[in-house]
Design a protein around this motif. Structure first.
Motif, short mmCIF file in Angstrom:
data_model
loop_
_atom_site.label_atom_id
_atom_site.label_comp_id
_atom_site.label_asym_id
_atom_site.label_seq_id
_atom_site.Cartn_x
_atom_site.Cartn_y
_atom_site.Cartn_z
N ASN A 105 9.30 9.85 -16.04
CA ASN A 105 9.14 10.82 -17.11
C ASN A 105 9.55 10.27 -18.47
O ASN A 105 9.86 11.03 -19.39
CB ASN A 105 9.96 12.08 -16.81
N GLY A 106 9.56 8.97 -18.59
CA GLY A 106 9.88 8.39 -19.87
C GLY A 106 11.35 8.05 -20.00
O GLY A 106 12.02 8.50 -20.93
N ASN A 107 11.88 7.29 -19.06
CA ASN A 107 13.27 6.86 -19.13
C ASN A 107 13.30 5.34 -19.19
O ASN A 107 13.11 4.66 -18.19
CB ASN A 107 14.01 7.39 -17.89
N ALA A 108 13.55 4.81 -20.39
CA ALA A 108 13.50 3.36 -20.59
C ALA A 108 14.73 2.67 -20.01
O ALA A 108 14.77 1.45 -19.93
CB ALA A 108 13.39 3.04 -22.08
N GLY B 243 0.80 -1.23 0.00
CA GLY B 243 0.00 0.00 0.00
C GLY B 243 0.84 1.27 0.00
O GLY B 243 0.29 2.36 0.11
N ALA B 244 2.15 1.15 -0.12
CA ALA B 244 3.01 2.33 -0.26
C ALA B 244 3.53 2.37 -1.69
O ALA B 244 3.52 1.35 -2.39
CB ALA B 244 4.17 2.27 0.72
N GLU B 245 4.01 3.54 -2.15
CA GLU B 245 4.58 3.59 -3.48
C GLU B 245 5.78 4.51 -3.54
O GLU B 245 5.85 5.50 -2.83
CB GLU B 245 3.53 3.97 -4.53
N VAL B 246 6.72 4.12 -4.40
CA VAL B 246 7.92 4.91 -4.62
C VAL B 246 8.00 5.19 -6.11
O VAL B 246 7.96 4.26 -6.92
CB VAL B 246 9.18 4.14 -4.16
N MET B 247 8.05 6.46 -6.49
CA MET B 247 8.12 6.83 -7.91
C MET B 247 9.36 7.66 -8.15
O MET B 247 9.61 8.63 -7.44
CB MET B 247 6.90 7.65 -8.29
N ALA B 248 10.12 7.28 -9.17
CA ALA B 248 11.35 8.00 -9.46
C ALA B 248 11.43 8.28 -10.96
O ALA B 248 11.01 7.46 -11.78
CB ALA B 248 12.56 7.17 -9.02
N GLY B 249 12.00 9.44 -11.29
CA GLY B 249 12.29 9.73 -12.69
C GLY B 249 13.36 8.77 -13.20
O GLY B 249 13.37 8.38 -14.36
N GLY B 250 14.27 8.38 -12.30
CA GLY B 250 15.32 7.43 -12.65
C GLY B 250 15.00 6.06 -12.07
O GLY B 250 13.88 5.60 -12.17
N SER B 251 16.03 5.45 -11.46
CA SER B 251 15.87 4.09 -10.93
C SER B 251 15.39 4.11 -9.48
O SER B 251 15.52 5.11 -8.79
CB SER B 251 17.20 3.34 -11.01
N VAL B 252 14.85 2.98 -9.05
CA VAL B 252 14.41 2.80 -7.67
C VAL B 252 15.26 1.71 -7.03
O VAL B 252 15.39 0.62 -7.59
CB VAL B 252 12.92 2.41 -7.59
#
Lengths: 225, 271
Positions: free
Chosen positions: A172-175, A148-157
């Motif tokens: 933000n669109g980093n494959a 039930g928690a979330e971690v969002m990163a533009g890069g890696s987690v």
């Protein structure tokens, strides 16, 4: 891996085209998780909830929507919009960050690391209901990420602990973004808009230290030796 | 200056009120001055568990709104004179409580008592936030099952962000109290093991209260289990937890009503 369906108006003819497609390849959806992109539906369109029900009746497993307008009746029952990587000319549909943990998302001085560093380090577990959002780079969690928690990163987690909640990398669109954790029990992994839910993860990797990355438009997860 | 302790959980029915009464009575029996405050406005229960329901004149809301003085509203326990109760109102709703009013009442209680124990309502809304607001120490009550554990995790996050200590960048001291624990069922994988709960919540363990009919019997008698039957297994576990709150180091053992061989078999140490 999740598919994205992008219905267009008029919905009736789009549905018949979908039916024709499903008749040609009956196993195409085969319980794969589907995100419905409602971004091209005009705001004044009626019966969106009913339309999503029609999709479900066709055996399509909807895990979320994006681009939904909150004023559509019944739309909230279809799950909060999942953050999906930005496509050109369209804003990102990121959920509102919770304010339980503003220090994590908006005051990097409470985290360790230099001011300009594009890394956010969280020194404690991420609790259920908390949301860590860091668009500028990587997020490192020293502790577990709760169910039930979330971690969002533009890069890696990076999670040095058990990942039980959601990890979303490449916001933000980093494959090239990746997800690392010392113990995988995640509810959902996402990199650059490609999803995998717990159901899709092979049982043999659960509980193991893993990394997830993108190989084209497929998510790969491998055990770290 | 006394310490303010909140007994909280997120989920309802896990044993917050029982634990508030039992820990309050256990601390009071060791000579400490204790007040237990019921924050469950509209659904008050602590007065029943303490056996004081017929002695309620004024309540927390009267004191918060200035209609009564704290000393007028406090009900002193008939069994232990170092234990007092500030009941909740059954007829008013939570909107009658203000942050400033609650802060003032807690500050006054802190002057008079060694321990101010706040019994939180279930949920994560205003009532629960008001109960935890002034806390120095939190006892997170958790049953060994997944929904209770996740709700506790949510509450721990709020203790780290929504309390006055958190707003000042300080930490609330958090302790885990596992209640309704049945070692036999945990061994048979019918409930979560204490180790699993600790691994998920990663806060220190205050105690393990075994599932026991003594708890229900004491509630129905209107007496904290630590007073009603001090030698029972749950009472012994609460006494140990109270000693740990006072800073003593006590090994965590799951006490059992069954004595002898079986008791020793299951009386294993945890953590």
């Amino acid at each position: 891996m999740a598919l994205v369906l992008a219905p267009e108006v008029p919905l009736d003819s789009w549905l018949s085209a979908l039916d024709a497609q499903m008749e040609r390849s009956p196993n195409f959806f085969d319980s794969r998780p589907v995100v419905v992109d409602l971004g091209s539906i005009p705001r004044e369109q009626h019966g969106i909830a009913e339309f999503l029900q029609l999709l479900e009746q066709r055996g399509i497993r909807i895990i979320g929507t994006e681009g939904a307008h909150p004023s559509w009746p019944g739309i909230e029952a279809w799950g909060r919009p999942l953050p999906v990587s930005a496509k050109p000319g369209r804003p990102i549909e990121a959920p509102e960050p919770h304010h339980d943990k503003p220090a994590a998302a908006h005051q990097p001085e409470s985290a360790h690391g230099s001011a300009e560093a594009n890394t956010l380090v969280i020194n404690e577990p991420v609790r259920s209901g908390q949301s860590v959002v860091f668009e500028r780079g990587d997020v490192t969690i020293l502790g577990s990420v709760a169910s039930g928690a979330e971690v969002m990163a533009g890069g890696s987690v990076h999670v040095y602990g058990t990942l039980r909640g959601r990890a979303i990398a490449g916001l933000n669109g980093n494959a090239h973004a990746r997800i690392f954790c010392t113990k995988l029990q995640a509810e959902l992994l996402s990199i650059d808009g490609v999803y995998q839910t717990a159901d899709d993860m092979p049982a043999k990797i659960l509980g193991k230290p893993v990394q997830a990355w993108l190989d084209g438009d497929r998510m790969k997860i491998s055990v770290l030796e | 200056m006394g310490k303010v302790l909140v007994v909280t959980s997120g989920k309802g029915g896990v044993g917050k009120t029982t634990s508030t009464a039992a820990l309050g009575a256990a601390l009071a029996r060791s000579g400490e001055n204790v007040v237990v405050i019921d924050f469950d406005v509209g659904l008050r229960n602590l007065d029943l568990v303490m056996g004081a329901e017929r002695r309620v004149v004024f309540d927390l809301i009267n004191v918060v709104q200035g209609d009564a003085k704290l000393a007028q509203a406090l009900i002193r326990d008939k069994r232990i004179d170092t234990l007092s109760l500030l009941p909740a109102s059954q007829t008013r709703d939570k909107d009658a409580l203000t942050n400033e009013g609650v802060d003032r009442v807690i500050a006054e209680a802190r002057e008079k008592f060694d321990w101010v124990i706040c019994d939180s309502p279930a949920g994560i809304e205003r009532g629960a936030l008001l109960a935890m607001r002034n806390a120095d120490i939190a006892v997170v009550v958790t049953n060994p099952e997944v929904s209770s554990v996740r709700d506790s995790d949510r509450i721990i996050g709020m203790l780290d962000s929504k309390t006055l200590h958190a707003e000042k960048g300080e930490k609330v001291e958090k302790h885990l109290l596992v209640t309704r624990y049945d070692p036999g069922r945990a061994t048979r994988n019918e409930m979560l093991k204490v180790e699993d709960v600790l691994e998920i919540l990663s806060i220190p363990l205050l105690g393990i209260i075994p599932e026991s009919e003594e708890v229900l019997r004491a509630s129905n008698m209107g007496s904290p289990v630590t007073l009603n039957n001090p030698d029972s297994a749950p009472a012994r576990a609460y006494f140990d937890a109270a000693r740990r709150l006072r800073g003593e180091t006590v090994d965590v053992v799951v006490p059992l009503d069954r004595k002898g061989f079986i008791g020793r078999l299951f009386g294993r140490r945890v953590a």
